[in-house]
Scaffold this active site. Structure first.
Site, PDB file in Angstrom:
ATOM      1  N   HIS A 161       0.754  -1.121   0.166  1.00 53.02           N
ATOM      2  CA  HIS A 161       0.008  -0.169  -0.033  1.00 53.02           C
ATOM      3  C   HIS A 161       0.760   1.219   0.009  1.00 53.02           C
ATOM      4  O   HIS A 161       0.311   2.231  -0.093  1.00 53.02           O
ATOM      5  CB  HIS A 161      -0.864   0.022   1.299  1.00 53.02           C
ATOM      6  CG  HIS A 161      -1.969  -0.960   1.182  1.00 53.02           C
ATOM      7  ND1 HIS A 161      -3.234  -0.695   0.663  1.00 53.02           N
ATOM      8  CD2 HIS A 161      -1.858  -2.341   1.220  1.00 53.02           C
ATOM      9  CE1 HIS A 161      -4.043  -2.022   0.714  1.00 53.02           C
ATOM     10  NE2 HIS A 161      -3.217  -2.855   1.190  1.00 53.02           N
ATOM     11  N   ASP A 369       3.285   9.439  -0.989  1.00 55.01           N
ATOM     12  CA  ASP A 369       2.139   8.471  -0.409  1.00 55.01           C
ATOM     13  C   ASP A 369       2.114   7.334  -1.652  1.00 55.01           C
ATOM     14  O   ASP A 369       2.121   7.669  -2.930  1.00 55.01           O
ATOM     15  CB  ASP A 369       1.012   9.372  -0.329  1.00 55.01           C
ATOM     16  CG  ASP A 369       0.140   8.878   1.077  1.00 55.01           C
ATOM     17  OD1 ASP A 369       0.428   8.002   1.216  1.00 55.01           O
ATOM     18  OD2 ASP A 369      -0.464   9.787   1.425  1.00 55.01           O
TER      19      ASP A 369
END
Length: 461
Positions: A161, A369
């Site tokens: 992720h 991110d």
């Protein structure tokens, strides 16, 4: 597969939410995985978030609906070494391009391996032989190796992720070759972006001599590994419904009434140095300084949920943000206007969706991110007739899909301030056009599609 029925799904993640909790999980990973399991049924295995006096190797299993929740506590030593230590003071900073925050200790690496062995010991007896095993995120990289050594032969997939670093960055992590070897024991590796997939394949070739067979297929020793890009999405229907209901909730209505004719800029993040919060605060100060017509007419609300409070860097970040917030208000506030609202607390997911709906601008500017579901949630919750504008870091994984956002470099506070001013000044036809483009992207790449594509590929031989 057996009898034409889908294989049982086994999800493994570091944390497993409490199925009896009254409030839904706010974290993107928890929301995504709970939805996948509700739709298919199966087993969710991992840490229950509690600490025990010593190691526990027999999980507690509770059935809720069509999901079996199998959880273990961690000992204080395992929590310190595996979770706080190796996962969050070694792997996390390297993957987020922040080598200065890395604090490597051999005891951390040993604890990381120890907990992955513990998880494999506890999970193996729960397997029935006809499953798809889906392992999630950087805490559990060695798990496939451990399961294989215990005789598990079912397909095992891994989804990362967070971003994957370049080879030059990864080399700074002691023992990085062992982690690459561990990743090559999976059958399918999923990444958020093509850049992350490419970075892994480059590391595997340079670091451990993996060979590329075809596009998206590597061979390391005698094992064939497939890789793919599966951007995590959101459930648009759920978010639209939730935002429509909660924007009328008393708490959100009071906020909107208090704003009057003022424009609301909203940011929602975990308190983490990767989120670019100091730069964001300074950019808002620059907005008030360089665009004085915004003074008295704009309010910035930043929610930063507490995170990893035992790590010194996070406590220092909290104190720094409190100082910046106080400075901005001390410099610019007036008797009837407080420009900066900084809340270091966690709110229910429904309240956040209503807050997004009420905002004129969503400010999402991480320094790095993997995806950032807040960006997608903000877009999904907007009123299509009068949508807000997303100002998005070009270094977030979501930027590869949401190119209709106002994209900015998160290190450039002047550019962020200019992006905020552009978003606040954007005429309604352009706001609608940008929102419609991003909604089309979200529909094509929904959370349902993410789950379907990944599990379909994992089930293929």
């Amino acid at each position: 597969m057996s009898g034409g029925q889908p294989a049982r799904l086994v999800v493994v993640s570091n944390r497993v939410p409490n199925p009896r909790a009254s409030q839904p999980q706010a974290g993107g990973l928890a929301v995504a995985l709970s939805g996948a399991l509700r739709r298919r049924g199966g087993l969710w295995f991992g840490w229950d978030g509690k600490l025990s006096p010593g190691p526990v190797n027999r999980p507690r299993v509770e059935r809720h609906g069509n999901i079996d929740y199998a959880t273990l506590p961690l000992s204080r030593q395992d929590y310190d070494d595996y979770y706080l230590g190796f996962a969050n003071e070694v792997i996390w900073p390297v993957c987020h391009f922040n080598l200065g925050a890395m604090d490597y200790r051999r005891s951390y690496a040993e604890g990381y391996r120890r907990v992955n062995r513990l998880f494999a010991d506890a999970l193996t007896p729960l397997l029935e032989g006809d499953e798809l095993i889906w392992v999630h995120d950087y805490h559990l990289i060695p798990l496939a190796r451990e399961l294989r050594e215990r005789g598990v032969r079912q397909p095992i997939g891994f989804f990362l992720h967070i971003p994957f670093p370049s080879h030059e960055l990864l080399r700074a992590l002691p023992g990085y070759r062992s982690l690459l070897e561990d990743l090559c024991r999976y059958d399918l590796l999923g990444f958020q972006t093509e850049a992350d997939r490419h970075a892994f394949e480059d590391c595997a070739r340079q670091g451990i001599g993996a060979l590329g067979e075809t596009d998206g297929v590597l061979r390391h020793r005698d094992h064939r590994l497939r890789t793919g890009v599966y951007p995590v999405g959101v459930d648009i229907n759920e978010l639209t419904d939730l935002a429509g209901r909660t924007v009328e909730a008393p708490r959100v209505r009071r906020l909107v009434q208090g704003l009057g004719e003022r424009d609301l800029i909203v940011g929602v993040d975990r308190l983490d140095y990767s989120k670019g919060l100091p730069q964001r605060f300074r950019a808002f100060e620059n907005l008030l300084q360089d665009y004085p017509h915004r003074r008295g007419h704009t309010v910035f609300m930043q929610i930063a949920s507490p995170s990893r409070t035992s790590i010194v860097e996070y406590d220092e970040l909290r104190q720094r943000l409190e100082g910046l917030s106080g400075h901005i208000n001390g410099t610019y506030a007036d008797l009837d206007w407080v420009p900066m609202h900084y809340l270091n607390k966690t709110f229910a997911r429904g309240s956040l969706m209503g807050l997004y709906r009420a905002a004129r601008v969503g400010l999402v500017t991480p320094l790095r991110d993997g995806m950032n579901l807040v960006a997608k949630e903000f877009v999904a919750t907007q009123n299509p007739e009068n949508p807000g504008v997303l100002v998005l870091s070009e270094l977030a994984g979501a930027a590869a899909e949401l190119d209709a956002a106002v994209q900015v470099n998160p290190y450039d506070i002047d550019a962020i301030a200019a992006g905020l001013n552009e978003a606040l000044a954007m005429p309604l036809p352009e706001r609608r056009r940008r929102h419609a483009r991003m909604m089309e992207v979200l529909r094509r790449g929904s959370i349902l599609e993410w789950e379907r594509r990944y599990l379909r590929d994992l089930a293929e031989p």
